[in-house]
Design an enzyme around this catalytic site. Structure first.
Site, PDB file in Angstrom:
ATOM      1  CE  LYS A 172       0.492  -2.714  -5.581  1.00  0.00           C
ATOM      2  NZ  LYS A 172       1.367  -3.561  -4.744  1.00  0.00           N
ATOM      3  CB  THR A 206      -5.187  -6.954   3.114  1.00  0.00           C
ATOM      4  OG1 THR A 206      -4.985  -6.000   4.173  1.00  0.00           O
ATOM      5  CG2 THR A 206      -6.673  -7.059   2.798  1.00  0.00           C
ATOM      6  N   GLY A 208       0.525  -8.808   3.017  1.00  0.00           N
ATOM      7  CA  GLY A 208       1.271  -9.480   1.959  1.00  0.00           C
ATOM      8  C   GLY A 208       0.615  -9.483   0.603  1.00  0.00           C
ATOM      9  CB  THR A 209      -2.397  -7.819  -0.854  1.00  0.00           C
ATOM     10  OG1 THR A 209      -2.084  -6.537  -0.298  1.00  0.00           O
ATOM     11  CG2 THR A 209      -3.487  -8.474  -0.024  1.00  0.00           C
ATOM     12  N   GLY A 210       0.553  -7.140  -1.745  1.00  0.00           N
ATOM     13  CA  GLY A 210       1.443  -6.622  -2.776  1.00  0.00           C
ATOM     14  C   GLY A 210       2.528  -7.608  -3.134  1.00  0.00           C
ATOM     15  CB  CYS A 211       4.658  -9.807  -1.036  1.00  0.00           C
ATOM     16  SG  CYS A 211       5.325  -8.556   0.082  1.00  0.00           S
TER      17      CYS A 211
END
Length: 273
Positions: A172, A206, A208-211
């Protein structure tokens, strides 16, 4: 209905972790089950406390779900300790599952969500059985011990991770310096690679974007999409969640899990890695 699972920590603020995963599953019309590895006291301003569950209780949760549901895909998020990682890996290594590993290490506010000694367990126990690993640049640097500033650095790091047994690495690029685009680089064990680019959004919302990205990928894999299709649709899901913020909280606000269903005409730009 397709059943998927999230193995992660609970976010009392609702923007990340188990809560973000279940919201994503619901929006993508899969049935979400969950295994909680830790409770956190947190909000958009940061993590105030962490209360981990025991490896034995993690195992009991997984057994209860697997004994009753036909789980097609699962994701891991915050695993916190080497004991929990080993427990999870032992439980799923013989199962025919699509496994998405989001190597959650640091919260948006800077709190550590993975103990230092757990990194070795992640690399040796979980990565060899993972379908997809979704690190951001700082996480990939911890996993590989490499510094990444260029596309060549990213490729070398991805190759190093693929050697550990992972079938696919999605690097990412949100932490890379680019004023116009957020570009993720995808590398598969069969030698295929490509980039996904989307418009960079100037926002603090942003959390929690990865989750959310990894949960969306898990949902699409659980529904039977190919790996590349699942990755591209997950990129679209999280991009729309960022572009249409809810403007909640006083810090790093949550993304908008409703946005994908309301703005589905978004196209991700694809190019060679």
């Amino acid at each position: 209905m397709d059943v998927v699972m999230t193995i992660a920590g609970s976010d009392s603020g609702g923007g990340a972790g188990i809560q973000a995963d279940i919201k994503t599953f619901q929006e993508l019309k899969v049935f979400g089950t969950s295994v909680i590895t830790a409770l956190t006291a947190q909000n958009t301003l940061g993590v105030e406390a962490i209360f981990p569950t025991t490896p034995d209780f993690v195992s009991q949760q997984m057994t209860a779900v697997f004994n009753d549901f036909d789980v097609k895909a699962l994701k891991t998020g915050m695993l916190f300790s080497d004991e929990i990682i080993e427990c999870v890996a032992d439980k799923i290594q013989e199962m025919e599952l699509q496994i998405v590993v989001d190597p959650v290490m640091i919260a948006k506010g800077g709190a550590s969500l993975l103990q230092q000694e757990a990194v070795y367990a992640l690399k040796t126990k979980l990565l060899p059985i993972a379908t997809v690993l979704t690190p951001n640049i700082p996480e990939a640097e911890v996993i590989t011990g490499m510094t990444m500033n260029t596309q060549s650095d990213i490729q070398h790091a991805a190759e190093s991770i693929l050697e550990k047994g992972v079938q696919c690495v999605v690097m990412k690029g949100g932490h890379l310096e680019d004023d116009e685009f957020a570009t993720d680089s995808v590398f598969l064990s069969n030698g295929t690679s490509f980039k996904m680019s989307s418009k960079r959004i100037a926002t603090k919302h942003t959390h929690g974007t990865g989750c959310t990205f990894s949960a969306a990928m898990t949902a699409f894999l659980g529904k039977g999409l190919s790996l590349q299709e699942a990755i591209l649709e997950a990129k679209k899901f999280v991009q729309l969640a960022i572009e249409h913020p809810l403007n909640l909280g006083h810090g790093h606000g949550p993304t908008n899990h409703f946005a994908y269903q309301n703005h589905r005409n978004y196209e991700v730009m694809i190019s060679e890695a």
